[in-house]
Design an enzyme around this catalytic site. Structure first.
Site, PDB file in Angstrom:
ATOM      1  CG  ASP A  20       9.140  -8.539   1.123  1.00 57.20           C
ATOM      2  OD1 ASP A  20       9.214  -7.473   0.481  1.00 57.20           O
ATOM      3  OD2 ASP A  20       9.969  -8.854   2.007  1.00 57.20           O
ATOM      4  CG  ASN A  53       7.638   4.812   5.221  1.00 57.54           C
ATOM      5  OD1 ASN A  53       7.172   5.585   6.044  1.00 57.54           O
ATOM      6  ND2 ASN A  53       6.948   3.796   4.728  1.00 57.54           N
ATOM      7  CG  LEU A  77      11.866   9.129  -9.629  1.00 56.14           C
ATOM      8  CD1 LEU A  77      11.623   8.140 -10.776  1.00 56.14           C
ATOM      9  CD2 LEU A  77      11.529  10.558 -10.069  1.00 56.14           C
ATOM     10  CE  LYS A  96      12.885  -7.748   1.028  1.00 54.71           C
ATOM     11  NZ  LYS A  96      12.281  -7.603   2.361  1.00 54.71           N
ATOM     12  CB  ILE A 101      21.772  -5.920   5.969  1.00 51.43           C
ATOM     13  CG1 ILE A 101      20.919  -5.821   7.242  1.00 51.43           C
ATOM     14  CG2 ILE A 101      22.906  -6.906   6.143  1.00 51.43           C
ATOM     15  CD1 ILE A 101      20.169  -7.096   7.567  1.00 51.43           C
TER      16      ILE A 101
HETATM   17  P1  NAP Z   1       5.900   4.927   0.568  1.00 52.20           P
HETATM   18  O1  NAP Z   1       6.119   5.423   1.954  1.00 52.20           O
HETATM   19  O2  NAP Z   1       4.585   4.335   0.220  1.00 52.20           O
HETATM   20  O3  NAP Z   1       6.210   6.129  -0.433  1.00 52.20           O
HETATM   21  C1  NAP Z   1       5.979   6.039  -1.804  1.00 52.20           C
HETATM   22  C2  NAP Z   1       6.221   7.401  -2.410  1.00 52.20           C
HETATM   23  O4  NAP Z   1       6.135   7.283  -3.830  1.00 52.20           O
HETATM   24  C3  NAP Z   1       5.218   8.458  -1.975  1.00 52.20           C
HETATM   25  O5  NAP Z   1       5.870   9.663  -1.687  1.00 52.20           O
HETATM   26  C4  NAP Z   1       4.299   8.615  -3.202  1.00 52.20           C
HETATM   27  O6  NAP Z   1       3.834   9.940  -3.410  1.00 52.20           O
HETATM   28  C5  NAP Z   1       5.260   8.270  -4.334  1.00 52.20           C
HETATM   29  N1  NAP Z   1       4.531   7.718  -5.482  1.00 52.20           N
HETATM   30  C6  NAP Z   1       3.870   6.540  -5.544  1.00 52.20           C
HETATM   31  N2  NAP Z   1       3.314   6.395  -6.769  1.00 52.20           N
HETATM   32  C7  NAP Z   1       3.623   7.504  -7.471  1.00 52.20           C
HETATM   33  C8  NAP Z   1       3.318   7.959  -8.777  1.00 52.20           C
HETATM   34  N3  NAP Z   1       2.568   7.234  -9.611  1.00 52.20           N
HETATM   35  N4  NAP Z   1       3.814   9.146  -9.162  1.00 52.20           N
HETATM   36  C9  NAP Z   1       4.553   9.911  -8.327  1.00 52.20           C
HETATM   37  N5  NAP Z   1       4.878   9.530  -7.061  1.00 52.20           N
HETATM   38  C10 NAP Z   1       4.417   8.340  -6.643  1.00 52.20           C
HETATM   39  O7  NAP Z   1       6.987   3.816   0.175  1.00 52.20           O
HETATM   40  P2  NAP Z   1       8.361   3.487   0.942  1.00 52.20           P
HETATM   41  O8  NAP Z   1       8.075   2.677   2.147  1.00 52.20           O
HETATM   42  O9  NAP Z   1       9.167   4.725   1.064  1.00 52.20           O
HETATM   43  O10 NAP Z   1       9.049   2.495  -0.112  1.00 52.20           O
HETATM   44  C11 NAP Z   1       9.592   2.957  -1.314  1.00 52.20           C
HETATM   45  C12 NAP Z   1      10.305   1.814  -2.031  1.00 52.20           C
HETATM   46  O11 NAP Z   1      11.345   1.318  -1.197  1.00 52.20           O
HETATM   47  C13 NAP Z   1       9.428   0.604  -2.360  1.00 52.20           C
HETATM   48  O12 NAP Z   1       9.840   0.029  -3.580  1.00 52.20           O
HETATM   49  C14 NAP Z   1       9.719  -0.351  -1.220  1.00 52.20           C
HETATM   50  O13 NAP Z   1       9.521  -1.712  -1.562  1.00 52.20           O
HETATM   51  C15 NAP Z   1      11.192  -0.083  -1.000  1.00 52.20           C
HETATM   52  N6  NAP Z   1      11.662  -0.407   0.332  1.00 52.20           N
HETATM   53  C16 NAP Z   1      11.046   0.120   1.412  1.00 52.20           C
HETATM   54  C17 NAP Z   1      11.504  -0.179   2.676  1.00 52.20           C
HETATM   55  C18 NAP Z   1      10.848   0.395   3.906  1.00 52.20           C
HETATM   56  O14 NAP Z   1      11.264   0.075   5.015  1.00 52.20           O
HETATM   57  N7  NAP Z   1       9.857   1.263   3.782  1.00 52.20           N
HETATM   58  C19 NAP Z   1      12.595  -1.065   2.838  1.00 52.20           C
HETATM   59  C20 NAP Z   1      13.231  -1.576   1.704  1.00 52.20           C
HETATM   60  C21 NAP Z   1      12.747  -1.245   0.447  1.00 52.20           C
HETATM   61  P3  NAP Z   1       2.807  10.646  -2.393  1.00 52.20           P
HETATM   62  O15 NAP Z   1       3.614  10.840  -1.124  1.00 52.20           O
HETATM   63  O16 NAP Z   1       2.445  11.920  -3.019  1.00 52.20           O
HETATM   64  O17 NAP Z   1       1.680   9.698  -2.218  1.00 52.20           O
END
Ligand code: NAP
Length: 442
Positions: free
Chosen positions: A203, A17, A13, A207, A138
């Site tokens: 944030d 990124n 889901l 954590k 990590i």
């Molecule tokens: P992101 O780049 O904003 O991607 C979010 C994805 O979720 C997008 O593909 C979006 O779809 C989809 N999405 C959001 N709302 C939705 C909905 N209602 N229905 C269906 N799809 C939905 O986020 P991310 O950076 O990958 O982060 C994802 C998670 O990992 C978050 O919880 C974040 O806190 C955690 N995280 C991220 C990192 C990091 O470095 N980025 C590190 C640790 C943890 P669309 O593409 O179609 O808009």
């Protein structure tokens, strides 16, 4: 590859990124993953908001109907990478209720709904893993949950937010003020358009809640974590810190405290603190993260690496996916939520800390003793005092700056002292108040 095994179906889901990197690894490393798991790992579909044919995944794999994807009979593991709390919570609960194992990187959700989700996983006898929710690549959740399961964790102190660590490192190395270091972080993509969750410590507090829950076998939520952000840290603080042999870091601290009567409490808190340059956390710069753990038998351990980013975070997610898949193949489950200890959470006022106070005072005899008297009245012992003359634009003396570093005292006694100092006629201004952590001479 053990192709006779029933494939393990995965629904991812989110294709942002992290999600896009998870999908890439599932596809690129299919043979290795199958060998490690003992069954093929098959991507069944990817949930997104925008279904289109330019997303690097065949369009027939994409859906905006999360509920339908989660409910498919051929999905065994749901990997939630959408964030924030909703719609992630609803999707995860639905998956758990349908006996799917769940892997998530969602710290905001895990820090508020851990009880509800853990209960649902317990009820369904499935895994709920969240290694990537703290410090990206990590490994820290699994070491705390499994490797240290036979030890007693005393303290976990971490730099768990890359954005703020980048900003503070910039301020330290270039002398920049907070605003320009934040602008730099934004330009480089380290800070989001709205940086509040990072710079105000939300944030890191999420954590800290997750780390404290696991380290101390007690349910801790983000609301239980005392929190201060980095927006008030100034270049003058860095100059004073350097003169004291320190730097400044935003720390998430989880601590086990034992009273003289042997009663145990815990503390979880986030704030910018002076850290001695010879402490391992002082050398963690830029967008890197580190978690420093002290356990009764193990002693000191340090976990260091990339705390964010698509591929590093996907590494941690995939570790969880492989564990959950192996459990599906072999039967059984991984460790579940452990909260038997139910230790009380101490308010910040009772926490012993050291303070650094930076103030402007009038340039007259007796000022230092008036200042020292306020500390003495509250039995706060002073470790270091530095005084420097201040001059105005015309080079005329216009007062003095005093920096005081205390020994350990309760936070309540220290805040009372600072309030009393602010009321003194000789004190023109309290410039800043920070805590000091990690010094050997407490
Ligand atoms: P992101 O780049 O904003 O991607 C979010 C994805 O979720 C997008 O593909 C979006 O779809 C989809 N999405 C959001 N709302 C939705 C909905 N209602 N229905 C269906 N799809 C939905 O986020 P991310 O950076 O990958 O982060 C994802 C998670 O990992 C978050 O919880 C974040 O806190 C955690 N995280 C991220 C990192 C990091 O470095 N980025 C590190 C640790 C943890 P669309 O593409 O179609 O808009």
């Amino acid at each position: 590859m053990t192709s006779h095994e029933r494939p393990i179906g995965v629904a991812v889901l989110g294709l942002g990124n992290v999600g896009s990197q998870v999908v890439r690894i599932i596809q690129d490393s299919a043979d290795d993953l199958a060998a490690r798991i003992g069954a093929p790992l098959v991507l069944r579909g990817v949930g997104v908001r925008r279904v289109a044919d330019d997303r690097g995944v065949p369009v027939d794999m994409l859906t905006d109907n999360i509920e339908e994807l989660v409910s498919r009979d051929d999905v065994d593991i749901v990997v939630e990478l959408m964030g924030p709390v909703e719609p992630a919570r609803k999707a995860i609960l639905s998956a758990l209720e349908q006996r799917k194992s769940v892997v998530t990187a969602n710290k905001a959700l895990m820090a508020v709904s851990t009880g509800e989700l853990a209960q649902a996983a317990e009820h369904a006898h499935v895994d709920l893993y969240f290694e990537a929710s703290v410090a990206g690549a990590i490994p820290v959740i699994r070491p705390l949950t499994q490797s240290l399961a036979g030890d007693t964790v005393l303290r976990v102190a971490g730099i768990v937010n890359g954005t703020t660590n980048y900003i503070l490192s910039e301020m330290d190395s270039t002398g920049a003020d907070y605003e320009s270091a934040l602008a730099d972080a934004s330009a480089l993509g380290y800070a989001e358009a709205d940086p509040t969750a990072d710079v105000e410590g939300y944030d890191a507090a999420a954590k800290a809640a997750i780390l404290a829950s696991i380290a101390f076998h007690t349910r801790v939520t983000a609301d239980d974590v005392y929190r201060e952000g980095i927006t008030k840290v100034t270049p003058a603080d860095f100059a004073s810190a350097r003169a004291l042999g320190c730097t400044i870091k935003l720390l998430a601290i989880c601590e086990r405290l034992t009273s003289d009567e042997g009663q145990q409490r815990i503390s979880a808190r986030v704030y910018p603190a002076l850290v001695p340059l010879d402490h391992p956390l002082a050398t963690v710069n830029g967008a890197f993260n580190a978690v420093f753990v002290e356990a009764e038998a193990a002693g000191q351990l340090m976990f260091y690496g990339q705390g964010a980013g698509g591929a590093p975070t996907a590494s941690a997610v995939m570790g969880d996916v492989v564990m959950a898949a192996r459990n599906r193949v072999q039967g059984g489950r991984g460790p579940r939520e452990s909260r038997y200890a139910k230790l009380p959470i101490s308010p910040i006022g009772f926490i012993p800390t050291r303070y650094y106070v930076n103030m402007n005072v009038t340039d007259q005899p007796g000022v230092l003793s008036a200042v020292a008297a306020e500390f003495a009245k509250r039995e706060v012992s002073i470790a270091v005092v530095r005084q420097e003359e201040m001059v105005d634009d015309d080079g005329q003396r216009c007062g003095a700056r005093i920096v005081v570093v205390t020994h350990q005292a309760t936070d309540a006694a220290l805040s009372e002292t600072v309030a009393a100092l602010a009321d003194l006629d000789v004190v023109q201004r309290i410039n800043s108040v920070l805590r000091m952590e990690g010094a050997t001479n407490e």
